[in-house]
Design a protein around this motif. Structure first.
Motif, PDB file in Angstrom:
ATOM      1  N   GLU B 451       0.875  -1.295   0.228  1.00 56.75           N
ATOM      2  CA  GLU B 451      -0.009  -0.050  -0.165  1.00 56.75           C
ATOM      3  C   GLU B 451       0.942   1.037  -0.004  1.00 56.75           C
ATOM      4  O   GLU B 451       0.537   2.232  -0.603  1.00 56.75           O
ATOM      5  N   ARG B 452       2.090   1.162   0.800  1.00 60.32           N
ATOM      6  CA  ARG B 452       2.879   2.310   0.798  1.00 60.32           C
ATOM      7  C   ARG B 452       3.437   2.555  -0.624  1.00 60.32           C
ATOM      8  O   ARG B 452       3.748   3.834  -1.159  1.00 60.32           O
ATOM      9  N   ALA B 455       1.136   4.259  -2.762  1.00 57.90           N
ATOM     10  CA  ALA B 455       0.724   5.875  -2.324  1.00 57.90           C
ATOM     11  C   ALA B 455       2.052   6.475  -2.958  1.00 57.90           C
ATOM     12  O   ALA B 455       1.827   7.636  -3.457  1.00 57.90           O
ATOM     13  N   ASN B 459       1.216   9.661  -5.432  1.00 62.16           N
ATOM     14  CA  ASN B 459       1.389  11.028  -4.525  1.00 62.16           C
ATOM     15  C   ASN B 459       3.050  11.527  -4.663  1.00 62.16           C
ATOM     16  O   ASN B 459       3.128  12.641  -4.239  1.00 62.16           O
ATOM     17  N   ARG B 480       0.114  10.633 -10.493  1.00 66.38           N
ATOM     18  CA  ARG B 480      -1.461  10.373 -10.141  1.00 66.38           C
ATOM     19  C   ARG B 480      -2.177  10.337 -11.733  1.00 66.38           C
ATOM     20  O   ARG B 480      -3.551  10.111 -11.753  1.00 66.38           O
ATOM     21  N   VAL B 513      -6.462   3.305  -2.033  1.00 70.13           N
ATOM     22  CA  VAL B 513      -5.314   4.306  -1.837  1.00 70.13           C
ATOM     23  C   VAL B 513      -5.586   5.741  -2.592  1.00 70.13           C
ATOM     24  O   VAL B 513      -5.369   6.705  -1.642  1.00 70.13           O
ATOM     25  N   ARG B 514      -6.074   5.673  -3.461  1.00 75.62           N
ATOM     26  CA  ARG B 514      -6.187   6.775  -4.436  1.00 75.62           C
ATOM     27  C   ARG B 514      -7.340   7.659  -3.622  1.00 75.62           C
ATOM     28  O   ARG B 514      -7.125   8.943  -3.520  1.00 75.62           O
ATOM     29  N   SER B 516      -8.200   7.528  -0.540  1.00 73.57           N
ATOM     30  CA  SER B 516      -7.971   7.744   0.955  1.00 73.57           C
ATOM     31  C   SER B 516      -6.563   8.728   1.155  1.00 73.57           C
ATOM     32  O   SER B 516      -6.265   8.887   2.154  1.00 73.57           O
ATOM     33  N   THR B 517      -6.091   8.936   0.119  1.00 73.35           N
ATOM     34  CA  THR B 517      -4.865   9.852   0.495  1.00 73.35           C
ATOM     35  C   THR B 517      -4.991  10.921  -0.726  1.00 73.35           C
ATOM     36  O   THR B 517      -5.746  10.957  -1.502  1.00 73.35           O
TER      37      THR B 517
END
Lengths: 280, 525
Positions: B451-452, B455, B459, B480, B513-514, B516-517
């Motif tokens: 997951e990291r 991200a 990002n 992105r 992830v998209r 939630s960040t």
């Protein structure tokens, strides 16, 4: 008047002394004391290479020779000056003549004989005119330093009589100009003494010198022509001994901007005394 | 101030004149330059000279009648505002009072600086007068000032431009009088030694001397002035920052700013105009060191009165504004949106703060196509030469939609995408570059947390990290623009290549992830 006493106020200065009822004391047989330290004889580099219309352009002016003298370790404080005006009513706010002080003279004091919140007893006295500063020093058996004497003492760093090579020395001095004057000035003597044992020559307040008006004076000398008078702008740099001596330029500009009756919120003074002939 | 030309220069000047006279005039003819003159009792402005008149002697100094009537107190404005036109038919006596203040203000968010100001702002108050006016100038140095100051107005004819007559100790004031002989847009500045430091601390502004006929009306007038600043701390280093003399001498600016602070003219403080309006920018450059390549992104100046003088050039993209000089830029705004004012010496814009904004009619996204500018019409991935066969990408998408995508298909698609998007930095073999780009091959950082990694791709990542025991401190831009399938396939590829072994990354994981960040500001890569 030790050095060339210049400029239109010279006659006024004489009047001031007479008018204030002071007389020139013979040079006191002063010695090194807890309050005053001996500044050994030495040389001061002039700010500009060419004294007005004296020598060909570019020829370095000889350094100014300064005899040994005694200098106050600390600037004169509000408490010191309060004691002075208590003893000398003619220098109290409201009583001092308009010829000798401008309307803001000691304006931050709560009253003519009261310091109040804006003037801590141990903070340097400011809003004093050249006439008043001079009278104070004379009353103490001393005098104002000449510009050369003041610059000689203030050239010192922590380790020697010339601080220019010491890391951070110039930056520390310039740092003072980057901050506005605080509403309440801090006490004197909070900063380390310099090589000679003198505090606060930099970083606290401007200080009057005896011959403040002799420096360069009068006009805008980017013209850098015959007059070589006041070197405000680029023309001034052409003749500068050290074009990076920004603090020196600022002191010079400040001295040039003043008249003897002027007072400002960041301008104070300290006194010096002559040494006996034998110990110079 | 001009001085008599030394004799040897005369011939050269004459030759230059001949050469120039032989050239076609670059400016439009005089008739086009001068707005229709209003009736006036004063002599008109010096006419614009045709090149054939270059041999003519200089015109005599203009003479204006002594001002009549009551003195007028000049209305000064703080930037970016400009006082209204003088709208006077005759010269007057004008009283200008300008107060010097030494003030601590923000130069950038969280960064303070002790500015020395004319009128409490950087640049100083805008002064607007008319040619022939007699100006009684009062310079007041506030009692709280530490320094003596003076003023040199480039609009003044006389030694020092007023500097010699206005030298003023703290808590005192000076007065001098001058007649404004020449029309134009002029810089004023403090000229007290050391002059560079006074200017570097913000002591400059503009004085507009209108020609007798005034300037043609426009819908908007604004006052924008560039300056360079030198602080001991680095760009955006927080706290009260002292002036750095050494950087100033080396002309190594920490900040290059419009109107004295980073962000002084952005967001809510942006300049405003409506579509179809005409805009006149009075642009100054205080310096102390840098010449500005003044540019408005997305606009073409219809007219620039270069150097603040009487000639104009049409259709200008970028105009030079010298330190201690000015320009008047005029243009009509046609298309809604945000227009960014920059010093097109572009590192100053990107890394030193030389950015301001002009907002035209609200949000660009709402703008309908007017026939002038469409907005973005196409946004697709372009892989250029780096792309391998796109077939695996297509195959994977089809299989995914059919619900039977295999790990091998994902890896093949990811490999093609990796070549286009990632390999420039991380290298085709996944080994990165020592000390610059971290390796993906056998990477503990990559494999520790799927997951990291998602991200990071979405990002970006900046700042120190440790990968396989080696430290890296660089910047990865956000990606992105990649869709969820693309990110999933790229990560599946790298997590199963270069000696790595891991599970497939799914589009659902990426989508989560998209959602939630948050993308960092300016994430469009």
């Amino acid at each position: 008047m030790k050095l060339c006493a210049p400029r239109p106020w010279a006659p006024i200065a004489v009047l001031a002394i007479l008018g204030a009822g002071l007389c020139m004391l013979p040079a006191a047989a002063a010695r090194d004391t807890p309050d005053r330290v001996r500044i050994p004889a030495g040389e001061v580099r002039p700010l500009y290479r060419r004294p007005p219309s004296r020598r060909p352009r570019g020829e370095p002016a000889p350094p100014t020779r300064v005899d040994a003298f005694l200098m106050d370790r600390l600037p004169v404080t509000n408490a010191d000056f309060l004691a002075f005006v208590k003893a000398r009513p003619e220098w109290r706010r409201g009583a001092a003549k308009g010829l000798f002080v401008d309307p803001d003279y000691l304006a931050h004091w709560a009253g003519p004989l009261t310091l109040g919140d804006a003037a801590a007893p141990d903070a340097p006295v400011v809003r004093v005119s050249w006439f008043a500063a001079r009278a104070y020093c004379a009353a103490r058996g001393g005098r104002l330093p000449t510009e050369a004497e003041w610059e000689r003492a203030a050239a010192a760093g922590q380790k020697g009589p010339d601080g220019r090579g010491e890391p951070g020395w110039r930056e520390t001095i310039l740092g003072w100009y980057a901050k506005p004057t605080p509403a309440r000035l801090p006490p004197v003597g909070q900063r380390p003494a310099n090589f000679h044992g003198v505090h606060d020559l930099h970083g606290l307040v401007w200080e009057w010198v005896e011959d403040f008006g002799a420096t360069l004076v009068t006009a805008d000398a980017r013209e850098a022509g015959d007059t070589a008078s006041l070197r405000f702008c680029a023309g001034g740099a052409a003749d500068a001994t050290d074009p990076e001596d920004y603090a020196g330029f600022m002191r010079s500009a400040m001295r040039s901007a003043l008249k003897a009756r002027h007072t400002t919120a960041s301008l104070g003074f300290r006194c010096v005394a002559d040494l006996e002939e034998a110990s110079r | 101030m001009p001085s008599p030309a030394p004799r040897p220069a005369t011939l050269a000047a004459a030759l230059a004149g001949l050469v120039l006279a032989a050239c076609q005039p670059t400016s439009p003819p005089p008739a086009a330059q001068t707005p229709s003159p209003a009736p006036t009792v004063a002599p008109p402005a010096a006419p614009v000279q045709a090149s054939s008149e270059r041999h003519a002697p200089l015109p005599p100094a203009p003479r204006f009648p002594a001002p009549t009537g009551e003195p007028i107190r000049a209305q000064l404005t703080s930037p970016p505002e400009v006082p209204p036109p003088t709208s006077r038919r005759a010269p007057a006596k004008v009283i200008v009072e300008l107060e010097v203040r030494e003030l601590v203000k923000e130069i950038s968010a969280g960064v303070e600086y002790t500015f020395w100001t004319f009128g409490g702002t950087v640049p100083g108050s805008f002064i607007r007068i008319r040619q022939g006016d007699t100006v009684e100038f009062h310079l007041l140095n506030h009692p709280s000032s530490k320094m003596p100051h003076n003023i040199d107005l480039h609009a003044v004819t006389g030694p020092g431009g007023g500097a010699a007559s206005s030298f003023t100790a703290p808590g005192h004031k000076s007065r001098f009088t001058f007649q404004a002989l020449n029309a134009g847009l002029y810089v004023y500045h403090c000229a007290t030694a050391p002059v560079g430091m006074h200017v570097a601390n913000g002591m400059y502004g503009l004085i507009l001397v209108e020609p007798p006929e005034g300037l043609p009306p426009v819908d908007r007038e604004y006052y924008v002035m560039q300056g360079d600043f030198y602080t001991v701390g680095k760009y955006r280093e927080k706290g009260l920052q002292p002036f750095d003399m050494q950087k100033a001498i080396e002309e190594n600016a920490t900040y290059v700013l419009f109107n004295g602070a980073e962000g002084a003219l952005v967001g809510d403080k942006a300049l405003q105009a409506e579509p179809g309006e005409s805009v006149r920018l009075y642009v100054g450059n205080g310096g102390p060191n840098l010449v500005s390549s003044f540019h408005v992104i997305g606009e073409i100046f219809d007219r620039v009165f270069y150097e603040g003088g009487s000639h104009w050039q049409a259709n200008v993209q970028t105009t030079l504004v010298p330190a201690g000089g000015s320009a008047i830029a005029e243009f009509r705004v046609d298309v809604p949106g945000t227009y960014v004012l920059v010093d097109h010496s572009i590192f100053r814009a990107f890394n030193k703060g030389a950015v301001a904004m002009l907002k035209v009619g609200g949000d660009a996204a709402d703008a309908a196509y007017t026939g002038v500018y469409s907005g973005k019409e196409v946004d697709e991935v372009y892989l250029g030469d780096l792309t391998e066969d796109p077939a695996p990408v297509v195959a994977a998408v089809e299989a995914q939609q059919a619900g039977n995508m295999t790990l091998a298909q994902q890896i093949a698609a990811g490999k093609a995408l990796y070549q286009g998007t990632c390999s420039v930095c991380h290298q085709p073999d996944g080994n990165g570059l020592p000390n610059v780009f971290p390796p993906l091959a056998k990477s503990d950082y990559l494999m520790a947390d799927a997951e990291r990694s998602i991200a990071v791709v979405l990002n970006g990542l900046s700042g120190p990290i440790e990968v396989n025991g080696a430290k890296f401190d660089s910047v990865m831009p956000p990606m992105r623009q990649l869709n969820d399938d693309e990110v999933a396939n790229i990560l599946t590829f790298v997590r199963n290549s270069f000696g790595n072994e891991g599970a497939a990354v799914t589009r659902e994981q990426v989508a989560k992830v998209r959602a939630s960040t948050e993308a960092p500001a300016g994430a469009a890569h």
